[in-house]
Motif scaffolding. Structure first.
Motif, short mmCIF file in Angstrom:
data_model
loop_
_atom_site.label_atom_id
_atom_site.label_comp_id
_atom_site.label_asym_id
_atom_site.label_seq_id
_atom_site.Cartn_x
_atom_site.Cartn_y
_atom_site.Cartn_z
N ALA A 102 0.81 -1.23 0.00
CA ALA A 102 0.00 0.00 0.00
C ALA A 102 0.85 1.28 0.00
O ALA A 102 0.30 2.38 -0.08
N ASP A 103 2.17 1.15 0.08
CA ASP A 103 3.03 2.33 0.13
C ASP A 103 3.32 2.91 -1.26
O ASP A 103 3.94 3.96 -1.36
N HIS A 104 2.90 2.21 -2.31
CA HIS A 104 3.18 2.66 -3.68
C HIS A 104 1.88 2.74 -4.46
O HIS A 104 1.13 1.77 -4.53
N VAL A 105 1.62 3.90 -5.05
CA VAL A 105 0.43 4.08 -5.88
C VAL A 105 0.63 3.35 -7.20
O VAL A 105 1.69 3.43 -7.82
N LYS A 106 -0.40 2.61 -7.62
CA LYS A 106 -0.38 1.93 -8.92
C LYS A 106 -1.44 2.58 -9.79
O LYS A 106 -2.64 2.40 -9.57
N ALA A 107 -0.99 3.37 -10.76
CA ALA A 107 -1.90 4.17 -11.58
C ALA A 107 -2.08 3.56 -12.96
O ALA A 107 -1.10 3.18 -13.61
N GLY A 108 -3.33 3.48 -13.40
CA GLY A 108 -3.58 2.91 -14.72
C GLY A 108 -4.99 3.19 -15.19
O GLY A 108 -5.75 3.90 -14.53
N PHE A 109 -5.34 2.61 -16.32
CA PHE A 109 -6.65 2.81 -16.94
C PHE A 109 -7.41 1.48 -17.03
O PHE A 109 -6.82 0.45 -17.35
N GLY A 110 -8.72 1.54 -16.77
CA GLY A 110 -9.56 0.35 -16.93
C GLY A 110 -9.10 -0.82 -16.09
O GLY A 110 -8.97 -1.94 -16.57
N LEU A 111 -8.86 -0.55 -14.81
CA LEU A 111 -8.23 -1.55 -13.95
C LEU A 111 -9.21 -2.48 -13.24
O LEU A 111 -8.80 -3.36 -12.50
N GLY A 112 -10.50 -2.29 -13.46
CA GLY A 112 -11.49 -3.12 -12.76
C GLY A 112 -11.31 -4.60 -13.04
O GLY A 112 -11.22 -5.43 -12.13
N ASP A 113 -11.25 -4.97 -14.33
CA ASP A 113 -11.07 -6.37 -14.70
C ASP A 113 -9.71 -6.89 -14.25
O ASP A 113 -9.58 -8.02 -13.79
N ASP A 114 -8.68 -6.04 -14.42
CA ASP A 114 -7.33 -6.44 -14.02
C ASP A 114 -7.31 -6.82 -12.54
O ASP A 114 -6.73 -7.84 -12.16
N THR A 115 -7.95 -5.99 -11.73
CA THR A 115 -7.94 -6.22 -10.28
C THR A 115 -8.64 -7.53 -9.94
O THR A 115 -8.14 -8.33 -9.14
N LYS A 116 -9.80 -7.79 -10.57
CA LYS A 116 -10.53 -9.04 -10.30
C LYS A 116 -9.69 -10.26 -10.67
O LYS A 116 -9.65 -11.26 -9.95
N ARG A 117 -9.03 -10.17 -11.81
CA ARG A 117 -8.22 -11.31 -12.26
C ARG A 117 -7.00 -11.52 -11.35
O ARG A 117 -6.61 -12.66 -11.09
N ILE A 118 -6.43 -10.43 -10.86
CA ILE A 118 -5.29 -10.54 -9.94
C ILE A 118 -5.71 -11.22 -8.64
O ILE A 118 -5.01 -12.10 -8.13
N VAL A 119 -6.87 -10.85 -8.13
CA VAL A 119 -7.38 -11.48 -6.90
C VAL A 119 -7.55 -12.99 -7.13
O VAL A 119 -7.16 -13.81 -6.30
N ALA A 120 -8.11 -13.34 -8.29
CA ALA A 120 -8.35 -14.77 -8.59
C ALA A 120 -7.05 -15.54 -8.79
O ALA A 120 -6.92 -16.68 -8.34
N LYS A 121 -6.08 -14.92 -9.45
CA LYS A 121 -4.86 -15.65 -9.81
C LYS A 121 -3.77 -15.58 -8.74
O LYS A 121 -3.09 -16.57 -8.48
N LEU A 122 -3.61 -14.41 -8.14
CA LEU A 122 -2.50 -14.22 -7.19
C LEU A 122 -2.94 -14.20 -5.73
O LEU A 122 -2.11 -14.11 -4.83
N ALA A 123 -4.26 -14.26 -5.53
CA ALA A 123 -4.82 -14.31 -4.16
C ALA A 123 -4.42 -13.09 -3.31
O ALA A 123 -4.23 -13.20 -2.10
N VAL A 124 -4.25 -11.95 -3.98
CA VAL A 124 -4.03 -10.68 -3.25
C VAL A 124 -4.94 -9.62 -3.83
O VAL A 124 -5.29 -9.65 -5.01
N GLU A 125 -5.31 -8.69 -2.97
CA GLU A 125 -6.08 -7.52 -3.40
C GLU A 125 -5.08 -6.41 -3.65
O GLU A 125 -4.40 -5.96 -2.72
N PRO A 126 -4.94 -5.95 -4.90
CA PRO A 126 -4.00 -4.84 -5.15
C PRO A 126 -4.36 -3.62 -4.30
O PRO A 126 -5.54 -3.25 -4.20
N ALA A 127 -3.35 -3.03 -3.68
CA ALA A 127 -3.56 -1.88 -2.78
C ALA A 127 -3.11 -0.60 -3.46
O ALA A 127 -2.25 -0.61 -4.35
N ALA A 128 -3.69 0.52 -3.03
CA ALA A 128 -3.31 1.86 -3.52
C ALA A 128 -3.40 1.94 -5.05
O ALA A 128 -2.54 2.52 -5.71
#
Length: 200
Positions: A102-128
């Protein structure tokens, strides 16, 4: 009650007339495939508070086909970009730790799907995570900007995107130079947009 001023989003035709936006070359793109390479990337990324962020997944072609992506995670500073392949478990674990930090901002576009897939594949919720489309909406742009619209508005330049690279096989263990350039620049341009918006 005052209505927020609305800004027009440039059309595809208007964007097509602009000069191309600069791109990162292969000399500033790092392909990360192993745990030791990931450790080196983490050490360099740790010095930067903000990372441009994107992912790529192998395309699906059938209606009910479920993607097992992301296959690639891209993180970028203003100087360079790292393209992480998620085949190696050690590399995957370190990418998961980066995204959960959570100490580093991750900035991007259209990240909704990316975030869901990351949770499913890597078992982490991307922070910040910062969705840049939301920032533009707050500033009076009605439509989702995407990286192309944002680069046109902020830099008066045309962001180059290869449709062939976009729909290529991101699960391939051997990425082409075109894939590396495409993936890295998506994340790098998001970082440039963040900086230009004065969000630091």
């Amino acid at each position: 009650m005052t209505t927020r001023e609305q800004h027009p989003t440039p059309s595809k035709d208007e964007i097509a007339l602009l000069e191309p936006f600069e791109r990162l070359g292969l000399d500033r793109i790092v392909l990360v495939q192993t745990a030791s390479q990931a450790r080196e990337a983490c050490a360099e990324l740790a010095d930067h508070a903000v990372w441009g962020f994107d992912t790529e997944s192998k395309p699906t072609f059938f209606k009910d086909q479920v993607s097992d992506g992301p296959h690639i995670v891209q993180l970028a500073t203003l100087q360079r970009a790292w393209v992480f392949q998620l085949l190696d478990p050690g590399c995957r674990d370190q990418v998961a730790a980066l995204l959960a930090n959570a100490d580093h901002v991750k900035a991007g576009f259209g990240l909704g799907d990316d975030t869901k897939r990351i949770v499913a594949k890597l078992a982490v919720e991307p922070a910040a995570v910062l969705e840049l489309n939301t920032v533009f909406r707050e500033r009076g742009y009605r439509k989702d900007m995407g990286v192309k619209g944002a680069v046109a508005v902020l830099f008066n330049r045309r962001f180059l995107k290869s449709k062939k690279a976009a729909t290529s096989n991101w699960a391939n263990p051997h990425l082409s130079e075109a894939q590396l350039v495409y993936a890295a620049n998506d994340a790098w341009a998001a970082g440039r947009v963040f900086e230009m918006l004065g969000l630091r």
